[in-house]
Write a protein that holds these residues in place. Structure first.
Motif, PDB file in Angstrom:
ATOM      1  N   ILE A   5      12.592   1.984  12.460  1.00  0.00           N
ATOM      2  CA  ILE A   5      13.408   3.037  11.860  1.00  0.00           C
ATOM      3  C   ILE A   5      13.774   2.617  10.444  1.00  0.00           C
ATOM      4  N   GLY A   6      13.818   3.563   9.529  1.00  0.00           N
ATOM      5  CA  GLY A   6      14.278   3.310   8.168  1.00  0.00           C
ATOM      6  C   GLY A   6      15.236   4.393   7.752  1.00  0.00           C
ATOM      7  N   ILE A   7      16.192   4.040   6.921  1.00  0.00           N
ATOM      8  CA  ILE A   7      17.170   5.010   6.420  1.00  0.00           C
ATOM      9  C   ILE A   7      17.470   4.683   4.971  1.00  0.00           C
ATOM     10  N   ASP A   8      17.774   5.694   4.175  1.00  0.00           N
ATOM     11  CA  ASP A   8      18.160   5.472   2.785  1.00  0.00           C
ATOM     12  C   ASP A   8      19.167   6.521   2.361  1.00  0.00           C
ATOM     13  N   LEU A   9      20.007   6.144   1.440  1.00  0.00           N
ATOM     14  CA  LEU A   9      21.101   6.981   0.946  1.00  0.00           C
ATOM     15  C   LEU A   9      21.164   6.800  -0.564  1.00  0.00           C
ATOM     16  N   LEU A  10      21.388   7.881  -1.312  1.00  0.00           N
ATOM     17  CA  LEU A  10      21.385   7.798  -2.765  1.00  0.00           C
ATOM     18  C   LEU A  10      22.343   8.829  -3.357  1.00  0.00           C
ATOM     19  N   ILE A  44      25.270  13.472  -2.468  1.00  0.00           N
ATOM     20  CA  ILE A  44      24.513  12.424  -1.787  1.00  0.00           C
ATOM     21  C   ILE A  44      23.251  13.012  -1.156  1.00  0.00           C
ATOM     22  N   ALA A  45      22.159  12.264  -1.271  1.00  0.00           N
ATOM     23  CA  ALA A  45      20.929  12.588  -0.540  1.00  0.00           C
ATOM     24  C   ALA A  45      20.682  11.444   0.432  1.00  0.00           C
ATOM     25  N   ALA A  46      20.133  11.767   1.584  1.00  0.00           N
ATOM     26  CA  ALA A  46      19.834  10.747   2.587  1.00  0.00           C
ATOM     27  C   ALA A  46      18.563  11.132   3.324  1.00  0.00           C
ATOM     28  N   ALA A  47      17.901  10.113   3.857  1.00  0.00           N
ATOM     29  CA  ALA A  47      16.701  10.355   4.650  1.00  0.00           C
ATOM     30  C   ALA A  47      16.593   9.284   5.719  1.00  0.00           C
ATOM     31  N   ALA A  48      15.982   9.664   6.820  1.00  0.00           N
ATOM     32  CA  ALA A  48      15.690   8.734   7.906  1.00  0.00           C
ATOM     33  C   ALA A  48      14.228   8.914   8.277  1.00  0.00           C
ATOM     34  N   ALA A  49      13.596   7.801   8.636  1.00  0.00           N
ATOM     35  CA  ALA A  49      12.189   7.824   9.045  1.00  0.00           C
ATOM     36  C   ALA A  49      12.042   7.005  10.315  1.00  0.00           C
TER      37      ALA A  49
END
Length: 112
Positions: free
Chosen positions: A2-7, A95-100
């Motif tokens: 799993i990966g996650i990012d927030l910006l 805020i933008a966020a994504a999960a993979a």
């Protein structure tokens, strides 16, 4: 995996003014998608690439052009490259966020 990012979306303002940055980070198809869209979309797409790199366990700098995100006609993000991952992108005003997440198809694609 799993990966996650927030910006913070505002952090994309300066880099997105640079043609060199845009061409280094996004594929032609992604740039076409971003054309006429705001920083929210660019930040979301960047987060998706970061989240995918984390899920793959690779350095983001090495993976930027190997990862490609498309969108369905309804606007749902889909991973075009590499196969075997799902991604979700979300935004707020700042805020933008994504999960993979890796799917079983990835394991089949990389097995000998």
């Amino acid at each position: 995996m799993i990966g996650i990012d927030l910006l913070e979306i505002s952090r994309m303002e300066r880099p997105m003014r640079s043609r060199r940055f845009r061409e280094r980070v996004f594929t032609e198809r992604e740039l076409d998608y971003l054309s006429g869209r705001g920083l929210r979309s660019a930040a979301g797409l960047f987060c998706a690439k970061e989240a995918l790199a984390k899920a793959m366990g690779v350095n983001i700098c090495a993976a930027l052009k190997l990862i490609e995100i498309g969108h369905t006609p309804e606007g749902r993000p889909v991973v075009l490259r590499p196969e075997g991952f799902e991604v979700s992108i979300t935004h707020t005003n700042g805020i933008a966020a994504a999960a993979a997440v890796k799917t079983p198809a990835y394991d089949r694609a990389v097995s000998p």
